[in-house]
Design a protein around this motif. Structure first.
Motif, PDB file in Angstrom:
ATOM      1  N   ALA A  71      27.565   0.004 -26.965  1.00 51.38           N
ATOM      2  CA  ALA A  71      27.764   0.925 -25.839  1.00 51.38           C
ATOM      3  C   ALA A  71      27.630   0.160 -24.520  1.00 51.38           C
ATOM      4  CB  ALA A  71      26.728   2.039 -25.922  1.00 51.38           C
ATOM      5  N   GLY A  72      28.531   0.441 -23.608  1.00 48.47           N
ATOM      6  CA  GLY A  72      28.429  -0.129 -22.260  1.00 48.47           C
ATOM      7  C   GLY A  72      28.786  -1.596 -22.155  1.00 48.47           C
ATOM      8  N   LEU A  73      29.344  -2.182 -23.234  1.00 49.72           N
ATOM      9  CA  LEU A  73      29.621  -3.627 -23.184  1.00 49.72           C
ATOM     10  C   LEU A  73      30.607  -4.026 -22.065  1.00 49.72           C
ATOM     11  CD1 LEU A  73      29.165  -6.460 -24.377  1.00 49.72           C
ATOM     12  CD2 LEU A  73      31.026  -5.984 -25.986  1.00 49.72           C
ATOM     13  N   PRO A  74      31.756  -3.328 -21.942  1.00 50.43           N
ATOM     14  CA  PRO A  74      32.684  -3.750 -20.882  1.00 50.43           C
ATOM     15  C   PRO A  74      32.044  -3.695 -19.491  1.00 50.43           C
ATOM     16  CG  PRO A  74      33.740  -2.172 -22.350  1.00 50.43           C
ATOM     17  CD  PRO A  74      32.296  -2.212 -22.736  1.00 50.43           C
ATOM     18  N   ASP A  75      31.216  -2.657 -19.243  1.00 47.93           N
ATOM     19  CA  ASP A  75      30.568  -2.558 -17.921  1.00 47.93           C
ATOM     20  C   ASP A  75      29.565  -3.694 -17.731  1.00 47.93           C
ATOM     21  OD1 ASP A  75      32.042  -0.361 -17.351  1.00 47.93           O
ATOM     22  OD2 ASP A  75      30.472   1.094 -17.837  1.00 47.93           O
ATOM     23  N   ALA A  76      28.836  -3.990 -18.808  1.00 46.14           N
ATOM     24  CA  ALA A  76      27.847  -5.080 -18.699  1.00 46.14           C
ATOM     25  C   ALA A  76      28.562  -6.408 -18.430  1.00 46.14           C
ATOM     26  CB  ALA A  76      27.029  -5.156 -19.985  1.00 46.14           C
ATOM     27  N   LEU A  77      29.708  -6.600 -19.051  1.00 39.54           N
ATOM     28  CA  LEU A  77      30.476  -7.830 -18.795  1.00 39.54           C
ATOM     29  C   LEU A  77      30.987  -7.835 -17.349  1.00 39.54           C
ATOM     30  CD1 LEU A  77      32.554  -8.105 -22.121  1.00 39.54           C
ATOM     31  CD2 LEU A  77      30.734  -9.656 -21.373  1.00 39.54           C
ATOM     32  N   ALA A  78      31.509  -6.680 -16.915  1.00 37.33           N
ATOM     33  CA  ALA A  78      32.060  -6.595 -15.547  1.00 37.33           C
ATOM     34  C   ALA A  78      30.980  -6.904 -14.513  1.00 37.33           C
ATOM     35  CB  ALA A  78      32.670  -5.214 -15.316  1.00 37.33           C
ATOM     36  N   ARG A  79      29.719  -6.453 -14.797  1.00 32.94           N
ATOM     37  CA  ARG A  79      28.639  -6.757 -13.849  1.00 32.94           C
ATOM     38  C   ARG A  79      28.403  -8.262 -13.742  1.00 32.94           C
ATOM     39  NH1 ARG A  79      26.537  -1.936 -15.799  1.00 32.94           N
ATOM     40  NH2 ARG A  79      25.281  -2.957 -17.398  1.00 32.94           N
ATOM     41  N   ARG A  80      28.796  -8.990 -14.791  1.00 36.21           N
ATOM     42  CA  ARG A  80      28.686 -10.456 -14.730  1.00 36.21           C
ATOM     43  C   ARG A  80      29.990 -11.096 -14.242  1.00 36.21           C
ATOM     44  NH1 ARG A  80      24.850 -12.426 -19.348  1.00 36.21           N
ATOM     45  NH2 ARG A  80      23.502 -10.616 -19.518  1.00 36.21           N
ATOM     46  N   GLY A  81      30.932 -10.278 -13.766  1.00 29.11           N
ATOM     47  CA  GLY A  81      32.193 -10.808 -13.226  1.00 29.11           C
ATOM     48  C   GLY A  81      33.206 -11.149 -14.302  1.00 29.11           C
ATOM     49  N   ILE A  82      33.000 -10.598 -15.527  1.00 26.11           N
ATOM     50  CA  ILE A  82      33.899 -10.925 -16.646  1.00 26.11           C
ATOM     51  C   ILE A  82      34.697  -9.671 -16.996  1.00 26.11           C
ATOM     52  CG2 ILE A  82      33.996 -11.698 -19.054  1.00 26.11           C
ATOM     53  CD1 ILE A  82      31.149 -12.957 -18.454  1.00 26.11           C
ATOM     54  N   PHE A  83      36.015  -9.777 -16.926  1.00 25.99           N
ATOM     55  CA  PHE A  83      36.852  -8.587 -17.087  1.00 25.99           C
ATOM     56  C   PHE A  83      37.730  -8.689 -18.327  1.00 25.99           C
ATOM     57  CE2 PHE A  83      35.675  -9.056 -12.699  1.00 25.99           C
ATOM     58  CZ  PHE A  83      35.246  -7.776 -12.368  1.00 25.99           C
ATOM     59  N   VAL A  84      37.517  -7.723 -19.225  1.00 25.67           N
ATOM     60  CA  VAL A  84      38.331  -7.575 -20.440  1.00 25.67           C
ATOM     61  C   VAL A  84      38.594  -6.073 -20.566  1.00 25.67           C
ATOM     62  CG1 VAL A  84      37.393  -9.620 -21.618  1.00 25.67           C
ATOM     63  CG2 VAL A  84      36.238  -7.417 -21.851  1.00 25.67           C
ATOM     64  N   SER A  85      39.284  -5.647 -21.608  1.00 25.77           N
ATOM     65  CA  SER A  85      39.535  -4.203 -21.775  1.00 25.77           C
ATOM     66  C   SER A  85      39.061  -3.751 -23.147  1.00 25.77           C
ATOM     67  CB  SER A  85      41.036  -3.911 -21.713  1.00 25.77           C
ATOM     68  OG  SER A  85      41.530  -4.046 -20.415  1.00 25.77           O
ATOM     69  N   VAL A  86      38.814  -2.447 -23.260  1.00 25.44           N
ATOM     70  CA  VAL A  86      38.615  -1.865 -24.591  1.00 25.44           C
ATOM     71  C   VAL A  86      39.841  -1.039 -24.896  1.00 25.44           C
ATOM     72  CG1 VAL A  86      37.269  -0.259 -25.981  1.00 25.44           C
ATOM     73  CG2 VAL A  86      36.118  -1.812 -24.396  1.00 25.44           C
ATOM     74  N   ARG A  87      40.487  -1.306 -26.014  1.00 22.46           N
ATOM     75  CA  ARG A  87      41.649  -0.514 -26.435  1.00 22.46           C
ATOM     76  C   ARG A  87      41.446  -0.178 -27.909  1.00 22.46           C
ATOM     77  NH1 ARG A  87      41.847  -0.259 -21.832  1.00 22.46           N
ATOM     78  NH2 ARG A  87      43.539  -0.697 -20.386  1.00 22.46           N
ATOM     79  N   GLY A  88      41.471   1.133 -28.221  1.00 24.45           N
ATOM     80  CA  GLY A  88      41.126   1.528 -29.576  1.00 24.45           C
ATOM     81  C   GLY A  88      39.691   1.082 -29.811  1.00 24.45           C
ATOM     82  N   ASN A  89      39.432   0.395 -30.936  1.00 26.07           N
ATOM     83  CA  ASN A  89      38.065  -0.107 -31.158  1.00 26.07           C
ATOM     84  C   ASN A  89      37.987  -1.627 -31.001  1.00 26.07           C
ATOM     85  OD1 ASN A  89      39.481  -0.713 -33.359  1.00 26.07           O
ATOM     86  ND2 ASN A  89      38.110   0.228 -34.878  1.00 26.07           N
ATOM     87  N   SER A  90      38.959  -2.173 -30.216  1.00 31.25           N
ATOM     88  CA  SER A  90      38.952  -3.628 -29.984  1.00 31.25           C
ATOM     89  C   SER A  90      38.532  -3.953 -28.561  1.00 31.25           C
ATOM     90  CB  SER A  90      40.365  -4.214 -30.106  1.00 31.25           C
ATOM     91  OG  SER A  90      40.934  -3.964 -31.314  1.00 31.25           O
ATOM     92  N   LEU A  91      37.822  -5.047 -28.425  1.00 33.16           N
ATOM     93  CA  LEU A  91      37.607  -5.636 -27.103  1.00 33.16           C
ATOM     94  C   LEU A  91      38.788  -6.577 -26.904  1.00 33.16           C
ATOM     95  CD1 LEU A  91      35.261  -5.611 -24.955  1.00 33.16           C
ATOM     96  CD2 LEU A  91      34.635  -7.825 -25.869  1.00 33.16           C
TER      97      LEU A  91
END
Ligand SMILES: Cc1ncc(COP(=O)(O)O)c(C=O)c1O
Length: 377
Positions: free
Chosen positions: A333-353
C-alpha cells in the motif's frame, strides 16, 4: 547501448523519471520548436498559406519513414482514439461477427469498437490474459472466420506483454479479418515495419515513445482505404484547398491518399513543429538503437528486482522498453507515493508497478530505484 541523452532534456538531477509510458518529458529541441511556433501565432503575418501544407507534409514523411510506408498513407490526428474511430468507421463489420481485443486493453482502442459492434449487431471478444504470458498464441486462437477486426497493441500497456504482430497479421489475412493497431505504447521504442505486419490501420499518440507534444498523433491507412470516409469534414482535406480564395467553390474530391482523414486544424503552428522535431530526434537515434538501449536498461532492472522477490514477464514475453513488476504478496500500500516522495516516478497499472525508462535515464536513476525498493518492500 546509446549513452545517456539526459543533456538533451530538462530533467533536474533529483528526479528519476521511469514513467515514459505515462508521458515523455519534452526534449529541449521540441520545447524550443513549440516556443518558436507560439511566437509565429503572436505575429500571424509571418504565417503564409504554404505553411498550412508544407509542415504537415514534412511530418507525414517523417512518420512514413518510421514505419516504412508511403507518406500518402499517413494522416494527422490529435489522439489515438481519433485514429481508431476513423478505422472503426471504415472497416467492414456485420451482425454476428466479432472484434477481437485483449483483456484490459487501453480504452482508446476499445470504446470505438463497442460502439461499432453495438451499431452493427456484432460482438466484442476480449482474449483473457494467458497465465504463461503467451498472448500471441491466445490471440491467434481467438481470430477465426467470424472475426471482422482484430484491434490490438504491439505490447500490453499494463506490463509490456508482447504480441507477435507478424504472426497475428498472417492469421488475419488467412481468415479475412482487418488488423487495426494502436502503437501508442511501442512506436519509437520497438521496431515496427508495415511491410512485415501488413495492418489495415495504425493509430498512435505521440506524447509517449515518440517524445512529441500532447494532442498530436498519426494514422496509417492501408491504400485500399484511401477512398474511405473521414469522421469530420474539414476544408483543408478537400481538393484544391491550397487556393484560399476558392474555398467556397465546394468540392466533393479530397486531397490524395489518407489526407482525407486528417483532423481539422491539422496545421497547428506550435504542435506540428514540436512533433517534427521529436520525430527527427527519434529517427536520428534510430529505433533499433533506442530499443536495444532500453532493453539493456530494463533487463538490468529486472535482474536486480528479481533478487528482491519481484516478478516480471520473461524477456521473450515482454517488449524490451517495458517492465511490469509484480509483488507475489500484492503491491505494498502507498508504494508509488512513497517512491514519488523520494523523487522516483513510476506507475501502477493493473497489479503491476510499471517501470518504463528512456534514454534520459542513467545508472544512478536505476540505483536510486533499487535502493528505494529495497527499503520499502
Ligand atoms: C495503449 C494506449 N493507447 C492510447 C493512449 C492514449 O490515447 P488517446 O490518445 O486516445 O488519449 C494510451 C495512454 O496511456 C495508451 O496507453
Amino acid at each position: 547501448m546509446l549513452p545517456s541523452q539526459r543533456h538533451l532534456f530538462d530533467i533536474p538531477d533529483d528526479v528519476v523519471w521511469l514513467n515514459c509510458a505515462y508521458m515523455a518529458p519534452l526534449l529541449r529541441a521540441v520545447s524550443k520548436a513549440g516556443e518558436d511556433g507560439i511566437r509565429r501565432k503572436i505575429h500571424p503575418w509571418t504565417i503564409t498559406p504554404p505553411d498550412f501544407f508544407n509542415e504537415a507534409e514534412r511530418a507525414r514523411r517523417l512518420f512514413a519513414r518510421l514505419i516504412g510506408c508511403d507518406s500518402d498513407s499517413v494522416a494527422l490526428t490529435p489522439s489515438a482514439s481519433y485514429g481508431v474511430s476513423v478505422a472503426a468507421r471504415n472497416v467492414s463489420l456485420c451482425a454476428g461477427q466479432n472484434i477481437v481485443i485483449l483483456d484490459e486493453q487501453y480504452p482508446s482502442n476499445v470504446y470505438a469498437w463497442m460502439e461499432a459492434a453495438r451499431r452493427a449487431g456484432a460482438g466484442l471478444s476480449a482474449v483473457a490474459r494467458p497465465v504463461d504470458g503467451a498472448w500471441s498464441d491466445a490471440v491467434i486462437d481467438a481470430i477465426d472466420d467470424r472475426t471482422a477486426v482484430a484491434a490490438l497493441p504491439h505490447c500490453h500497456w499494463t506490463d509490456g506483454a508482447l504480441m507477435d504482430l507478424e504472426r497475428i497479421g498472417a492469421r488475419c489475412r488467412e481468415t479475412g479479418a482487418a488488423l487495426v493497431l494502436d502503437l501508442t505504447q511501442s512506436l519509437g521504442a520497438l521496431p515496427f515495419d508495415v511491410g512485415a505486419v501488413r495492418p489495415d490501420f495504425i493509430s498512435v499518440a505521440c506524447y509517449k515513445w515518440l517524445l512529441g507534444p500532447y494532442a498530436s498523433g498519426f494514422l496509417y491507412a492501408a491504400p485500399r482505404y484511401h477512398d474511405g470516409n473521414p469522421i469530420e469534414y474539414n476544408w483543408i482535406t478537400r481538393g484544391g484547398s491550397e487556393d484560399f480564395a476558392g474555398l467556397v467553390e465546394y468540392r466533393k474530391d479530397y486531397q490524395p491518399g489518407a489526407r482525407r482523414f486528417d483532423m481539422g486544424e491539422r496545421a497547428n503552428f506550435h504542435l506540428l513543429p514540436m512533433t517534427i522535431a521529436a520525430l527527427e530526434q527519434v529517427l536520428e537515434w534510430g529505433v533499433e538503437a533506442i530499443a536495444s538501449s532500453l532493453e539493456t536498461r530494463t533487463r538490468g532492472i529486472a535482474e536486480r528486482t528479481a533478487k528482491l522477490g519481484l516478478e516480471s514477464l520473461t524477456r521473450e514475453r515482454r517488449a524490451g522498453h517495458f517492465l511490469g513488476l509484480r509483488f507475489p504478496e500484492g503491491l505494498p500500500a502507498g508504494l508509488p507515493d512513497a517512491l514519488a516522495r523520494r523523487g522516483i516516478f513510476v506507475s501502477v497499472r493493473g497489479n503491476s508497478l510499471r517501470v518504463t525508462p528512456h534514454l534520459y535515464n542513467t545508472d544512478t536513476d536505476v540505483d536510486r530505484l533499487l535502493d528505494a525498493l529495497e527499503a520499502l518492500v
